[in-house]
Design a protein around this motif. Sequence first.
Motif, PDB file in Angstrom:
ATOM      1  N   ARG A  52      -9.906  27.724   1.618  1.00 35.12           N
ATOM      2  CA  ARG A  52     -11.113  27.774   2.469  1.00 35.12           C
ATOM      3  C   ARG A  52     -10.722  27.435   3.913  1.00 35.12           C
ATOM      4  O   ARG A  52     -11.180  28.060   4.855  1.00 35.12           O
ATOM      5  CB  ARG A  52     -12.161  26.809   1.958  1.00 35.12           C
ATOM      6  CG  ARG A  52     -13.143  27.432   0.983  1.00 35.12           C
ATOM      7  CD  ARG A  52     -12.477  28.127  -0.209  1.00 35.12           C
ATOM      8  NE  ARG A  52     -13.443  28.576  -1.186  1.00 35.12           N
ATOM      9  CZ  ARG A  52     -13.924  27.803  -2.175  1.00 35.12           C
ATOM     10  NH1 ARG A  52     -13.479  26.575  -2.333  1.00 35.12           N
ATOM     11  NH2 ARG A  52     -14.822  28.283  -3.004  1.00 35.12           N
ATOM     12  N   HIS A  92     -13.470  34.349  -7.421  1.00 34.32           N
ATOM     13  CA  HIS A  92     -12.863  33.722  -6.228  1.00 34.32           C
ATOM     14  C   HIS A  92     -11.668  34.538  -5.729  1.00 34.32           C
ATOM     15  O   HIS A  92     -10.646  33.969  -5.337  1.00 34.32           O
ATOM     16  CB  HIS A  92     -12.431  32.281  -6.554  1.00 34.32           C
ATOM     17  CG  HIS A  92     -13.587  31.338  -6.712  1.00 34.32           C
ATOM     18  ND1 HIS A  92     -14.187  30.698  -5.659  1.00 34.32           N
ATOM     19  CD2 HIS A  92     -14.261  30.946  -7.816  1.00 34.32           C
ATOM     20  CE1 HIS A  92     -15.178  29.932  -6.096  1.00 34.32           C
ATOM     21  NE2 HIS A  92     -15.252  30.072  -7.407  1.00 34.32           N
ATOM     22  N   ASP A 151     -13.241  29.686 -12.729  1.00 35.85           N
ATOM     23  CA  ASP A 151     -14.576  29.126 -12.499  1.00 35.85           C
ATOM     24  C   ASP A 151     -15.517  30.129 -11.840  1.00 35.85           C
ATOM     25  O   ASP A 151     -15.082  31.089 -11.210  1.00 35.85           O
ATOM     26  CB  ASP A 151     -14.459  27.887 -11.589  1.00 35.85           C
ATOM     27  CG  ASP A 151     -13.769  28.205 -10.274  1.00 35.85           C
ATOM     28  OD1 ASP A 151     -12.746  28.923 -10.309  1.00 35.85           O
ATOM     29  OD2 ASP A 151     -14.243  27.769  -9.215  1.00 35.85           O
ATOM     30  N   GLU A 152     -16.775  29.847 -11.993  1.00 34.06           N
ATOM     31  CA  GLU A 152     -17.852  30.534 -11.256  1.00 34.06           C
ATOM     32  C   GLU A 152     -17.714  32.055 -11.203  1.00 34.06           C
ATOM     33  O   GLU A 152     -17.754  32.652 -10.133  1.00 34.06           O
ATOM     34  CB  GLU A 152     -17.921  29.981  -9.829  1.00 34.06           C
ATOM     35  CG  GLU A 152     -18.283  28.511  -9.811  1.00 34.06           C
ATOM     36  CD  GLU A 152     -18.200  27.897  -8.416  1.00 34.06           C
ATOM     37  OE1 GLU A 152     -19.068  27.092  -8.088  1.00 34.06           O
ATOM     38  OE2 GLU A 152     -17.265  28.211  -7.668  1.00 34.06           O
ATOM     39  N   TRP A 179     -10.330  25.729 -15.000  1.00 34.09           N
ATOM     40  CA  TRP A 179     -11.589  24.984 -14.941  1.00 34.09           C
ATOM     41  C   TRP A 179     -12.255  25.164 -16.303  1.00 34.09           C
ATOM     42  O   TRP A 179     -12.079  26.221 -16.940  1.00 34.09           O
ATOM     43  CB  TRP A 179     -12.457  25.502 -13.793  1.00 34.09           C
ATOM     44  CG  TRP A 179     -11.758  25.299 -12.461  1.00 34.09           C
ATOM     45  CD1 TRP A 179     -11.137  26.255 -11.722  1.00 34.09           C
ATOM     46  CD2 TRP A 179     -11.563  24.056 -11.770  1.00 34.09           C
ATOM     47  NE1 TRP A 179     -10.571  25.694 -10.589  1.00 34.09           N
ATOM     48  CE2 TRP A 179     -10.818  24.338 -10.591  1.00 34.09           C
ATOM     49  CE3 TRP A 179     -11.930  22.733 -12.007  1.00 34.09           C
ATOM     50  CZ2 TRP A 179     -10.439  23.360  -9.672  1.00 34.09           C
ATOM     51  CZ3 TRP A 179     -11.553  21.752 -11.079  1.00 34.09           C
ATOM     52  CH2 TRP A 179     -10.821  22.067  -9.937  1.00 34.09           C
ATOM     53  N   TRP A 216     -15.462  19.820 -14.825  1.00 29.12           N
ATOM     54  CA  TRP A 216     -15.981  19.579 -13.471  1.00 29.12           C
ATOM     55  C   TRP A 216     -17.489  19.629 -13.369  1.00 29.12           C
ATOM     56  O   TRP A 216     -18.085  18.953 -12.560  1.00 29.12           O
ATOM     57  CB  TRP A 216     -15.366  20.568 -12.474  1.00 29.12           C
ATOM     58  CG  TRP A 216     -15.748  22.011 -12.692  1.00 29.12           C
ATOM     59  CD1 TRP A 216     -15.200  22.861 -13.613  1.00 29.12           C
ATOM     60  CD2 TRP A 216     -16.738  22.774 -11.994  1.00 29.12           C
ATOM     61  NE1 TRP A 216     -15.785  24.099 -13.534  1.00 29.12           N
ATOM     62  CE2 TRP A 216     -16.736  24.076 -12.532  1.00 29.12           C
ATOM     63  CE3 TRP A 216     -17.629  22.487 -10.943  1.00 29.12           C
ATOM     64  CZ2 TRP A 216     -17.580  25.086 -12.083  1.00 29.12           C
ATOM     65  CZ3 TRP A 216     -18.469  23.495 -10.488  1.00 29.12           C
ATOM     66  CH2 TRP A 216     -18.435  24.788 -11.051  1.00 29.12           C
ATOM     67  N   TYR A 250     -15.273  14.438  -7.110  1.00 30.13           N
ATOM     68  CA  TYR A 250     -15.059  15.439  -6.048  1.00 30.13           C
ATOM     69  C   TYR A 250     -15.028  14.752  -4.689  1.00 30.13           C
ATOM     70  O   TYR A 250     -16.014  14.188  -4.247  1.00 30.13           O
ATOM     71  CB  TYR A 250     -16.175  16.493  -6.086  1.00 30.13           C
ATOM     72  CG  TYR A 250     -15.838  17.679  -6.963  1.00 30.13           C
ATOM     73  CD1 TYR A 250     -15.001  17.539  -8.068  1.00 30.13           C
ATOM     74  CD2 TYR A 250     -16.345  18.941  -6.678  1.00 30.13           C
ATOM     75  CE1 TYR A 250     -14.687  18.634  -8.861  1.00 30.13           C
ATOM     76  CE2 TYR A 250     -16.040  20.037  -7.474  1.00 30.13           C
ATOM     77  CZ  TYR A 250     -15.210  19.868  -8.568  1.00 30.13           C
ATOM     78  OH  TYR A 250     -14.901  20.952  -9.340  1.00 30.13           O
ATOM     79  N   ASP A 255     -14.927  16.154  -1.863  1.00 35.24           N
ATOM     80  CA  ASP A 255     -15.669  16.861  -0.804  1.00 35.24           C
ATOM     81  C   ASP A 255     -17.169  16.606  -0.917  1.00 35.24           C
ATOM     82  O   ASP A 255     -17.935  17.067  -0.076  1.00 35.24           O
ATOM     83  CB  ASP A 255     -15.398  18.361  -0.848  1.00 35.24           C
ATOM     84  CG  ASP A 255     -15.867  18.994  -2.141  1.00 35.24           C
ATOM     85  OD1 ASP A 255     -15.481  18.483  -3.216  1.00 35.24           O
ATOM     86  OD2 ASP A 255     -16.621  19.981  -2.089  1.00 35.24           O
ATOM     87  N   TRP A 279     -23.983  19.378  -3.354  1.00 37.95           N
ATOM     88  CA  TRP A 279     -24.574  20.043  -4.525  1.00 37.95           C
ATOM     89  C   TRP A 279     -24.474  19.165  -5.779  1.00 37.95           C
ATOM     90  O   TRP A 279     -25.264  19.335  -6.696  1.00 37.95           O
ATOM     91  CB  TRP A 279     -23.937  21.416  -4.748  1.00 37.95           C
ATOM     92  CG  TRP A 279     -22.479  21.371  -5.110  1.00 37.95           C
ATOM     93  CD1 TRP A 279     -21.424  21.465  -4.249  1.00 37.95           C
ATOM     94  CD2 TRP A 279     -21.923  21.220  -6.424  1.00 37.95           C
ATOM     95  NE1 TRP A 279     -20.243  21.368  -4.929  1.00 37.95           N
ATOM     96  CE2 TRP A 279     -20.522  21.224  -6.275  1.00 37.95           C
ATOM     97  CE3 TRP A 279     -22.464  21.078  -7.700  1.00 37.95           C
ATOM     98  CZ2 TRP A 279     -19.648  21.077  -7.351  1.00 37.95           C
ATOM     99  CZ3 TRP A 279     -21.586  20.939  -8.777  1.00 37.95           C
ATOM    100  CH2 TRP A 279     -20.202  20.946  -8.593  1.00 37.95           C
ATOM    101  N   TRP A 323     -12.241  20.142  -2.019  1.00 43.36           N
ATOM    102  CA  TRP A 323     -12.536  21.511  -1.589  1.00 43.36           C
ATOM    103  C   TRP A 323     -12.705  21.486  -0.089  1.00 43.36           C
ATOM    104  O   TRP A 323     -13.228  20.509   0.472  1.00 43.36           O
ATOM    105  CB  TRP A 323     -13.800  22.004  -2.294  1.00 43.36           C
ATOM    106  CG  TRP A 323     -13.648  22.023  -3.778  1.00 43.36           C
ATOM    107  CD1 TRP A 323     -14.071  21.088  -4.669  1.00 43.36           C
ATOM    108  CD2 TRP A 323     -12.964  23.024  -4.550  1.00 43.36           C
ATOM    109  NE1 TRP A 323     -13.711  21.447  -5.942  1.00 43.36           N
ATOM    110  CE2 TRP A 323     -13.035  22.633  -5.907  1.00 43.36           C
ATOM    111  CE3 TRP A 323     -12.307  24.218  -4.245  1.00 43.36           C
ATOM    112  CZ2 TRP A 323     -12.470  23.375  -6.943  1.00 43.36           C
ATOM    113  CZ3 TRP A 323     -11.759  24.967  -5.269  1.00 43.36           C
ATOM    114  CH2 TRP A 323     -11.844  24.552  -6.597  1.00 43.36           C
ATOM    115  N   GLU A 343     -14.293  23.704   2.243  1.00 41.33           N
ATOM    116  CA  GLU A 343     -15.253  24.502   3.025  1.00 41.33           C
ATOM    117  C   GLU A 343     -15.573  23.828   4.359  1.00 41.33           C
ATOM    118  O   GLU A 343     -15.738  24.492   5.382  1.00 41.33           O
ATOM    119  CB  GLU A 343     -16.572  24.691   2.255  1.00 41.33           C
ATOM    120  CG  GLU A 343     -16.495  25.664   1.102  1.00 41.33           C
ATOM    121  CD  GLU A 343     -16.243  24.973  -0.229  1.00 41.33           C
ATOM    122  OE1 GLU A 343     -15.610  23.897  -0.237  1.00 41.33           O
ATOM    123  OE2 GLU A 343     -16.682  25.512  -1.263  1.00 41.33           O
TER     124      GLU A 343
END
Length: 516
Positions: A177, A265, A328-329, A359, A376, A402, A404, A417, A451, A453
């Motif tokens: 990121r 990702h 992930d995601e 993950w 996670w 986490y 971040d 979040w 992370w 970002e």
Amino acid sequence: MNKAITKILLICIIAIGWIGCKKRVPMDLSQSNLIPIPNEIIADGYSFELINSSRIIITSPSLRNNAILLQKQIHPATGFALPIVEQNKNKDGDIVLSLSDKITNKEGYQLKITENNIHIIGKTSSGVFYGIQTLRQLLPPTIEKKIIQNIEWRIPTGTINDAPRYIYRGAMLDVARHFFTVKEVKEYIDYLATYKMNYFHIHLTDDQGWRIEIKSWPNLTKIGGQTEVGGTPGGYYTQEQYKDIVKYAALRNITVVPEFDIPGHIHAALVSYKELNPNNEKKEHYTGTKVGFSTLTINKDTTYKFVDDVIGEIAAITPGEYFHIGGDETHVTSKEDYKYFIKRAQKIVTSHNKKMIGWADIAEADISPNTIAQFWKVETHSAKLAIEKKAKLLMSPAAKAYMDIQYDSICPLGLHWAGYTEVDDAYQWDPDTFLPNINKDDIIGIEAPLWSETMKSMDDVQYMIFPRLLGYAEIGWSTKGQQKWESYKHRLAAQQERFEAMELNYYASPEVPWKD
Ligand code: TNX
């Protein structure tokens, strides 16, 4: 007797007295505020002084790297040369590093401090490395300064017996990121090593940027490596630079775990090669912070050639046993496609002689008992599935681990979040019992991800990880019974002087009774 002889005699008596009975300065090892707190501390009330003529004695050539690191760590502030000598004899003031099978844990050590010497004994050189990190925290905080400090370098006498709780104690850095240079990555590795962590997970690829040279797919870095969040220029590591990072980490007893995040990702790769897209569609760079919008094309041969080449090239320059495939995601990959893909990725990882980490979302697929699922999410279904499939868990619950995630609602950096995670929240949880119905043997350890970002610089990184990183290190290292916030918060407060000496940009949490 004439006057001159009397004078000489008197001087001799004083000199003999001075040499014979060195100054005995009382100090208490049990008050030494170490993080992570060692398993056992036996104080004996006096102190050792490091002096200009102190040497580092090694009894085995395999301890030379440790000796060099120790010398580099304590030379700048003391100004002492600390020559490294390989032999079995030592004199007063020396630090002696040695190996012994009396220590049973392969990362364990004994640190024995007498008024004359310091002995660090490990079963392996890793144990000796950890003993050195403890010694570093026993020295006055100004040992961390880069210029000579004219003070007495005194530490309390006694014995410390120590060994880690988990075999996996790690932290992650997202270099996708926002890109971080080799020098910055090494700084991050130094932080982990200082607190006895032994795995560095590097998140090398994501939608916003590709960070590692792949010789068989050069556009990944030529095109995919050029961007990062916010539209600023990105960057990447050549394979030589990556090898340099791996070597730097290994010298500090840290294994690098590379992550190539698939099948989601992956936008930076899709921008670099249109053949990775359905219908060879051309894509534009993405520099926002949305997640879950990209996917590899699951039913295309090129996809698997690409995955095999990337995993193969990175695995070949990664000596550690693990390879992280993300997973992930994947909001735009169908569930069936996802399961098929993960199973195939696992086969590819295994064919390159690595164990797969992903993950915990990967537990939806048919994962093998050798695979590690990194927990996670807030929901715990994925962890349950992983255990059913006999895989082990690596614990990174977002709301606790986490780095971040913001400390509180006025935190200038980070995301929220997963809520807010103050320093006490980050410390007060237990990887073994965090999830219901999970046996402690199913947990291999703890990892704290960062992370990036919102992290644009090392100043930002430091602010988010200090001081939470020390708490994760203690959770991973110290015995469960020793982990008490009431004790920890005072030890953490005492680290403040070290943070200042290291010139770290740390978050001065109101939960911690800082002196300043
Ligand atoms: C979720 S955690 C992600 C990352 C984000 C992070 C931000 C995980 C496996 N995926 O892509 O960067 O949240 O906290």
